[in-house]
Motif scaffolding. Structure first.
Motif, mmCIF file in Angstrom:
data_model
loop_
_atom_site.group_PDB
_atom_site.id
_atom_site.type_symbol
_atom_site.label_atom_id
_atom_site.label_comp_id
_atom_site.label_asym_id
_atom_site.label_seq_id
_atom_site.Cartn_x
_atom_site.Cartn_y
_atom_site.Cartn_z
ATOM 1 N N GLN A 165 0.802 -1.209 0.000
ATOM 2 C CA GLN A 165 0.000 0.000 0.000
ATOM 3 C C GLN A 165 0.842 1.270 0.000
ATOM 4 O OE1 GLN A 165 -2.599 -0.397 3.368
ATOM 5 N NE2 GLN A 165 -3.797 -2.045 2.433
ATOM 6 N N SER A 166 2.133 1.139 0.132
ATOM 7 C CA SER A 166 3.015 2.301 0.098
ATOM 8 C C SER A 166 4.384 1.844 -0.367
ATOM 9 C CB SER A 166 3.105 2.959 1.484
ATOM 10 O OG SER A 166 3.810 2.117 2.375
ATOM 11 N N GLN A 167 5.258 2.822 -0.593
ATOM 12 C CA GLN A 167 6.614 2.502 -1.010
ATOM 13 C C GLN A 167 7.578 2.442 0.172
ATOM 14 O OE1 GLN A 167 7.761 1.582 -4.055
ATOM 15 N NE2 GLN A 167 5.586 1.489 -4.557
ATOM 16 N N GLU A 168 7.025 2.377 1.384
ATOM 17 C CA GLU A 168 7.857 2.256 2.570
ATOM 18 C C GLU A 168 8.036 0.780 2.915
ATOM 19 O OE1 GLU A 168 6.160 4.481 5.696
ATOM 20 O OE2 GLU A 168 6.305 6.422 4.673
ATOM 21 N N PHE A 169 9.255 0.327 2.900
ATOM 22 C CA PHE A 169 9.533 -1.068 3.230
ATOM 23 C C PHE A 169 10.972 -1.194 3.703
ATOM 24 C CE2 PHE A 169 9.775 -0.405 -1.375
ATOM 25 C CZ PHE A 169 11.120 -0.638 -1.614
ATOM 26 N N SER A 170 11.256 -2.317 4.322
ATOM 27 C CA SER A 170 12.601 -2.588 4.826
ATOM 28 C C SER A 170 13.160 -3.836 4.158
ATOM 29 C CB SER A 170 12.569 -2.803 6.349
ATOM 30 O OG SER A 170 12.039 -1.671 7.004
ATOM 31 N N PHE A 171 14.456 -3.851 4.017
ATOM 32 C CA PHE A 171 15.126 -4.993 3.414
ATOM 33 C C PHE A 171 15.226 -6.123 4.449
ATOM 34 C CE2 PHE A 171 19.026 -7.390 2.465
ATOM 35 C CZ PHE A 171 18.762 -7.775 1.159
ATOM 36 N N VAL A 172 14.736 -7.313 4.065
ATOM 37 C CA VAL A 172 14.752 -8.453 4.992
ATOM 38 C C VAL A 172 15.562 -9.619 4.439
ATOM 39 C CG1 VAL A 172 12.534 -7.854 6.039
ATOM 40 C CG2 VAL A 172 12.594 -9.373 4.043
ATOM 41 N N GLY A 173 16.186 -9.437 3.302
ATOM 42 C CA GLY A 173 17.007 -10.494 2.719
ATOM 43 C C GLY A 173 16.192 -11.694 2.277
ATOM 44 N N LEU A 174 16.624 -12.868 2.667
ATOM 45 C CA LEU A 174 15.962 -14.112 2.256
ATOM 46 C C LEU A 174 14.950 -14.608 3.282
ATOM 47 C CD1 LEU A 174 19.048 -16.038 0.807
ATOM 48 C CD2 LEU A 174 17.335 -14.721 -0.456
ATOM 49 N N ASP A 175 14.545 -13.745 4.196
ATOM 50 C CA ASP A 175 13.597 -14.161 5.239
ATOM 51 C C ASP A 175 12.274 -14.646 4.646
ATOM 52 O OD1 ASP A 175 15.497 -13.525 7.054
ATOM 53 O OD2 ASP A 175 14.489 -11.759 7.879
ATOM 54 N N ASN A 176 11.795 -13.957 3.610
ATOM 55 C CA ASN A 176 10.530 -14.376 2.985
ATOM 56 C C ASN A 176 10.639 -15.782 2.418
ATOM 57 O OD1 ASN A 176 9.009 -12.043 3.499
ATOM 58 N ND2 ASN A 176 9.848 -11.001 1.701
ATOM 59 N N TYR A 177 11.758 -16.102 1.808
ATOM 60 C CA TYR A 177 11.943 -17.430 1.225
ATOM 61 C C TYR A 177 12.068 -18.493 2.324
ATOM 62 C CZ TYR A 177 12.723 -14.982 -3.156
ATOM 63 O OH TYR A 177 12.567 -14.200 -4.277
ATOM 64 N N THR A 178 12.723 -18.153 3.417
ATOM 65 C CA THR A 178 12.834 -19.085 4.534
ATOM 66 C C THR A 178 11.457 -19.389 5.120
ATOM 67 O OG1 THR A 178 15.024 -18.196 5.074
ATOM 68 C CG2 THR A 178 13.898 -19.479 6.775
ATOM 69 N N THR A 179 10.650 -18.347 5.300
ATOM 70 C CA THR A 179 9.295 -18.524 5.822
ATOM 71 C C THR A 179 8.432 -19.303 4.852
ATOM 72 O OG1 THR A 179 9.494 -16.401 6.978
ATOM 73 C CG2 THR A 179 7.279 -17.305 6.713
ATOM 74 N N LEU A 180 8.624 -19.023 3.568
ATOM 75 C CA LEU A 180 7.802 -19.639 2.532
ATOM 76 C C LEU A 180 7.916 -21.165 2.566
ATOM 77 C CD1 LEU A 180 7.597 -18.333 -1.083
ATOM 78 C CD2 LEU A 180 8.072 -20.732 -0.709
ATOM 79 N N PHE A 181 9.136 -21.680 2.712
ATOM 80 C CA PHE A 181 9.318 -23.127 2.683
ATOM 81 C C PHE A 181 8.938 -23.789 4.004
ATOM 82 C CE2 PHE A 181 12.101 -21.882 -0.868
ATOM 83 C CZ PHE A 181 11.573 -22.738 -1.837
ATOM 84 N N LYS A 182 8.528 -22.990 4.985
ATOM 85 C CA LYS A 182 7.956 -23.524 6.217
ATOM 86 C C LYS A 182 6.442 -23.366 6.242
ATOM 87 C CE LYS A 182 12.109 -22.452 8.939
ATOM 88 N NZ LYS A 182 12.662 -21.661 10.073
ATOM 89 N N ASP A 183 5.889 -22.792 5.178
ATOM 90 C CA ASP A 183 4.455 -22.539 5.077
ATOM 91 C C ASP A 183 3.771 -23.811 4.572
ATOM 92 O OD1 ASP A 183 1.881 -21.713 4.454
ATOM 93 O OD2 ASP A 183 2.523 -19.737 3.761
ATOM 94 N N ASP A 184 3.027 -24.476 5.440
ATOM 95 C CA ASP A 184 2.378 -25.736 5.058
ATOM 96 C C ASP A 184 1.364 -25.548 3.944
ATOM 97 O OD1 ASP A 184 3.850 -27.095 6.945
ATOM 98 O OD2 ASP A 184 2.308 -26.948 8.504
ATOM 99 N N VAL A 185 0.654 -24.407 3.946
ATOM 100 C CA VAL A 185 -0.350 -24.160 2.907
ATOM 101 C C VAL A 185 0.319 -24.036 1.544
ATOM 102 C CG1 VAL A 185 -2.119 -22.563 2.075
ATOM 103 C CG2 VAL A 185 -1.959 -23.089 4.517
ATOM 104 N N PHE A 186 1.407 -23.274 1.476
ATOM 105 C CA PHE A 186 2.088 -23.093 0.191
ATOM 106 C C PHE A 186 2.741 -24.393 -0.281
ATOM 107 C CE2 PHE A 186 5.713 -21.741 -2.476
ATOM 108 C CZ PHE A 186 4.996 -21.055 -3.446
ATOM 109 N N MET A 187 3.339 -25.141 0.631
ATOM 110 C CA MET A 187 3.952 -26.411 0.245
ATOM 111 C C MET A 187 2.890 -27.403 -0.237
ATOM 112 S SD MET A 187 7.028 -25.621 0.556
ATOM 113 C CE MET A 187 7.737 -27.208 0.117
#
Length: 309
Positions: A42-64
């Protein structure tokens, strides 16, 4: 090619390549960039989190689980669609033997081609509405109505086609196969018509059966078309967003209880409903990589020596 010709060709390529870079390549690059942030969308304000999204993604049972559902679609949709399309195309072009010359399609083959192709003119949104009526979980649904009339299902307990966890994926597959068979039938028919009839006639004279004719002549000469069909159907199986969102329960589909989730529905739910846009972009990157891998593996696995006639 002379130097002036290089300039002439390059002049025509500059604009298309520039448009492709701006409208295709650049959005991919942006998506990958956003996937490394906690962007909310909703805005252009964001922070750099590196590969955290990918780490969380592969622990997401729904996505897997959604990846597994896409894999099932990837296995069954291309195989069933291509087999049916090849069978019908062969019967319509070389399945009859009653005419002069010994090789012809079944009677009325031109009419059958139109009938088989008809589902292809319908959009997926219309198909979703049509099969929503077919799969209705009461006696008003076409399938349940037929089963009740035949006495195979009790009127008080009709089949919940789209609400049964073990049945919903197969119901969705049936829609995709029904929609796609006609298109690939026409594609394979056009390829078969380019095969000289003399080859079929020589095989018949030598005593070849219909099965031998198909596997030893038709299929090898159609392999390029089959390979192309497999890639396109594989890409379609990696999507499935429209049918799942419009035919199954839940926000952006995926019901019952995530048993029909695909990667696209999980991604859009996180992007539009949960405000996890950076996380959703990471899912989009994974979808892109998996689709590319599927395309490359399919092309490599189905590659064979080209047969000419």
């Amino acid at each position: 090619m002379r130097k002036g010709q290089y300039r002439f060709v390059a002049g025509f390529l500059v604009v298309p390549v520039a448009l492709y870079m701006v409208f295709v390549i650049w959005p991919y690059i942006q998506t990958f960039g956003y996937s490394l942030t906690d962007w909310k969308g909703q805005s252009q304000e964001f922070s750099f989190v590196g590969l955290d999204n990918y780490t969380t993604l592969f622990k997401d049972d729904v996505f897997m689980g959604a990846i597994w559902h896409n894999i099932l679609f990837l296995i069954f949709i291309p195989a069933i669609t291509i087999l049916l399309a090849l069978f019908f195309a062969f019967m319509l072009n070389a399945g009859g033997r009653g005419r002069a010359g010994g090789v012809a399609g079944v009677a009325g083959s031109g009419f059958y081609k139109i009938v088989y192709f008809f589902p292809q003119v319908l959009s997926l949104a219309i198909l979703a509405v049509l099969f929503g009526a077919v799969y209705r979980s009461d006696s008003g649904g076409m399938l349940n109505g037929v089963l009740i009339k035949l006495g195979l299902v009790d009127e008080g307990t009709p089949v919940e086609w789209l609400n049964e966890p073990n049945m919903v994926l197969w119901a969705l597959m049936a829609v995709v196969v029904w929609h796609g068979v006609g298109f690939y039938l026409v594609l394979f028919s056009a390829a078969m018509q380019s095969i000289p009839r003399d080859i079929y006639e020589a095989a018949l004279i030598d005593g070849a059966s219909r099965a031998h004719t198909f596997f030893r002549i038709t299929l090898p000469l159609l392999w390029d078309s089959v390979q192309t069909a497999w890639v396109y159907l594989g890409i379609a199986a990696m999507d499935m967003f429209i049918l799942v969102t419009t035919m199954t329960s839940g926000d952006y589909g995926g019901g019952p209880d995530h048993h029909s989730e695909v990667m696209a529905t999980v991604m859009m739910r996180n992007f539009l409903l949960y405000g996890k846009s950076g996380y959703a972009c990471a899912m989009g990157v994974i979808m892109l990589l998996l689709t590319l891998i599927v395309s490359v593996v399919t092309l490599r696995a189905t590659r064979r020596e080209r047969i000419e006639f």
